[in-house]
Design a protein around this motif. Sequence first.
Motif, PDB file in Angstrom:
ATOM      1  N   THR A   1     -13.312   4.393 -36.392  1.00 45.01           N
ATOM      2  CA  THR A   1     -13.648   3.454 -37.459  1.00 45.01           C
ATOM      3  C   THR A   1     -12.388   2.787 -37.993  1.00 45.01           C
ATOM      4  O   THR A   1     -11.269   3.269 -37.785  1.00 45.01           O
TER       5      THR A   1
ATOM      6  N   ARG B   1     -17.347   3.848 -29.901  1.00 41.98           N
ATOM      7  CA  ARG B   1     -18.186   5.042 -29.949  1.00 41.98           C
ATOM      8  C   ARG B   1     -18.238   5.650 -28.554  1.00 41.98           C
ATOM      9  O   ARG B   1     -18.035   4.977 -27.544  1.00 41.98           O
TER      10      ARG B   1
ATOM     11  N   PRO C   1     -16.333   0.101 -40.778  1.00 40.64           N
ATOM     12  CA  PRO C   1     -17.179  -0.189 -39.624  1.00 40.64           C
ATOM     13  C   PRO C   1     -16.772   0.630 -38.393  1.00 40.64           C
ATOM     14  O   PRO C   1     -15.613   0.975 -38.222  1.00 40.64           O
ATOM     15  N   VAL C   2     -17.779   0.900 -37.567  1.00 40.31           N
ATOM     16  CA  VAL C   2     -17.537   1.624 -36.320  1.00 40.31           C
ATOM     17  C   VAL C   2     -16.974   0.642 -35.299  1.00 40.31           C
ATOM     18  O   VAL C   2     -17.578  -0.399 -35.027  1.00 40.31           O
TER      19      VAL C   2
ATOM     20  N   VAL D   1     -16.345   8.756 -32.722  1.00 36.97           N
ATOM     21  CA  VAL D   1     -16.431   7.497 -33.458  1.00 36.97           C
ATOM     22  C   VAL D   1     -15.032   7.080 -33.896  1.00 36.97           C
ATOM     23  O   VAL D   1     -14.281   7.893 -34.438  1.00 36.97           O
TER      24      VAL D   1
ATOM     25  N   ASN E   1     -26.055   3.301 -39.512  1.00 34.62           N
ATOM     26  CA  ASN E   1     -25.208   3.692 -38.377  1.00 34.62           C
ATOM     27  C   ASN E   1     -25.816   3.223 -37.055  1.00 34.62           C
ATOM     28  O   ASN E   1     -25.895   3.970 -36.081  1.00 34.62           O
TER      29      ASN E   1
ATOM     30  N   TRP F   1     -16.689   8.621 -42.692  1.00 36.92           N
ATOM     31  CA  TRP F   1     -16.010   7.340 -42.661  1.00 36.92           C
ATOM     32  C   TRP F   1     -16.621   6.399 -43.680  1.00 36.92           C
ATOM     33  O   TRP F   1     -17.736   6.605 -44.156  1.00 36.92           O
TER      34      TRP F   1
ATOM     35  N   GLU G   1     -10.429   1.863 -41.289  1.00 32.12           N
ATOM     36  CA  GLU G   1     -10.384   2.332 -42.677  1.00 32.12           C
ATOM     37  C   GLU G   1      -9.159   1.752 -43.388  1.00 32.12           C
ATOM     38  O   GLU G   1      -8.165   1.397 -42.745  1.00 32.12           O
TER      39      GLU G   1
END
Lengths: 460, 184
Positions: free
Chosen positions: B138, B157, B153-154, B136, A112, B150, B140
């Motif tokens: 993401t 943020r 990928p992020v 966050v 992360n 999740w 999906e």
Amino acid sequence: MIRNQRCRTGWWSVLAVAAILAAFVQPEALSGQGYPEWTPTAPGSPNIEVISHLPLGPRLGVADIELEQELSRPYAYVSRMQYGDDGPKGMDIIDLSDERNPEVIYRWRIENQELHQRTGGMDVKYFKMDDRYYVVQSVQFGQGGPNSDMGAVVLDVTGLPDASTVEEVARIYAPETPGGFHNIFIYKHSNGGTYLFTTVSGPGANVYDLRRVVEGDADNALVANVPVPESAEGTGATRGYHDFYLGWHPDTGTDRFYGGGTGGYYVYDVTDLDNPEILVTLTGINGVRYGHTFTPSPDGRYVVAETEYQFAPLRIFDLQPALDGEVTNVSRPISGWTADWQNLVHNHEIRWPYVFVSGYLDGLQVFTLMDPYKPTTVAYYQTYIGSPNVDRTPQFQGAFGVDVRNEDGLIVISDMSTGFWAFRMDGFQGWDGTNWGMPNVSSVQDWDADEMPSPERWKE
Amino acid sequence: MWTLLALLALGPAEERPAIAPVDLDATVFATCSAVAEPPAYYAISLVPTRQVVGTGRATGLAQMTFDRSPFGVELAADGSYRTTLAVEVAHLPSIDDHEFVAWATTPSIDRIARIGTLDEDGATTGPVEWNKFLVVITLEPVGYSEETSWSGPVILRGMSRSGRMHTMAGHGPFEQLECRTFGY
């Protein structure tokens, strides 16, 4: 604090450096070009050969570098930080089996990583224990996100080049001093132990027993602390080290710690880790409020001292009066060196008489201390051709870290924006201190040696 | 005594303030409860991570509204504020078979709460019960219904305002070192 200090005291720094040069350093003792001799079409001196260059990603995404010393293990470890807008947080392993075609074979990343605050990977060192090889990657994560109390990760890299065998064996946490480890040094002590010295956001350097770490007892590995003496620049908890070096001192048969931090620079006898004994202080130096990298000559007599602000030269000090007991504090440099007075040079590695410098905006620089009163530039290569930052501290750009392989003289640079570089310098085919009338002592540790170098070994 | 009573009786009745009937909704809630409008101070800027091609231009804001209760600010069982998080993101690309999901997580990422899937306007709303947290967004697969974490990928943020507060551990009382004390 230091960063802001640099920003607001630029001209103060100029005056301070000028004062040093005018008042304390012999006029002929300041060396350096004054102006960069490189040009975009001729970035290096003729005696430097570029072996390879491997870009690693976005600008301002690379920090320090470590090179394994055994020729049979041609691996470089590069810290990955995010100082700019982008970049990973971790460490890259570069395979130099074909040193003209280096290859990243493994990438360790904090999980992360997008949610971790601040820079990430900063300093990196390796060590060998019981025929296994380990890498310690220091990290700095800010509060407000995960792992702000994490200082380092330890990887077992024995199985390289098979990257699938790399295994994370431990993480070292320092919850009492959040903010991680900015710099680290691994030292094979005369007591037989292998210790990790780390900066922390507190008034001393933490010392971790790496055997405990790799044997699964990282929580109880903190075994000692080397304090930062109080000075006019810092008392109480507002003290800290920025960087340090440890080396065996053959003349006295002691383990010595050389630390730069609040107030200046300090030399400790750390033979007894439970009772570090201060030997020499370097405080009250004009233009120095906070020391950075601090590295001695192999015999411990001369030291190269860095400070981290624009216009600051590397200062050279002679510790002999203090080592002889005539004084306890040394405040006057005997000489200074810089690549370009308008910039700032960063980390350095001493292979006497040469000093290999990662010079930020000035790339790789090499100067000689053959005459410590007249340091002289002998080679350079500009790894970063560009302007100072406009979105970050201007001088924090370009060559960040440097390392040298003693076996064959390979020189590596980690450039914050252009990535990994490998060089060779004409006439430098390796280093052994005894060939220069010095102890064979450098930042390189002899992991397989049964005893520390004795004076007889280099004074014959 | 008689003089005092006489003076009181002579006082001008029209100057006495009238006592209005108490309107609990207008007074108690107005003075003791948090306002319904999201305070700009607590708005959370969402920053793109540029981990996925085409998402680098995304911009976003998560606005916190403190939930109301008859006793003022509403608290969760553990004493944390109960807030409603309204997430709005612009300039997100359309990616086949994928959707964007908003999450909140504690700073150490040991607890995660799904806020919701962004609608076609890039918005969603959901509750958060932590003082310090990260937001966050993401990417999906469509229909990803996992509530606890999740998988993709992020993309963006953000950090809650209270997340910026740092412990002074490692420093003495009233002795503060800035975050970047150690330079680089």
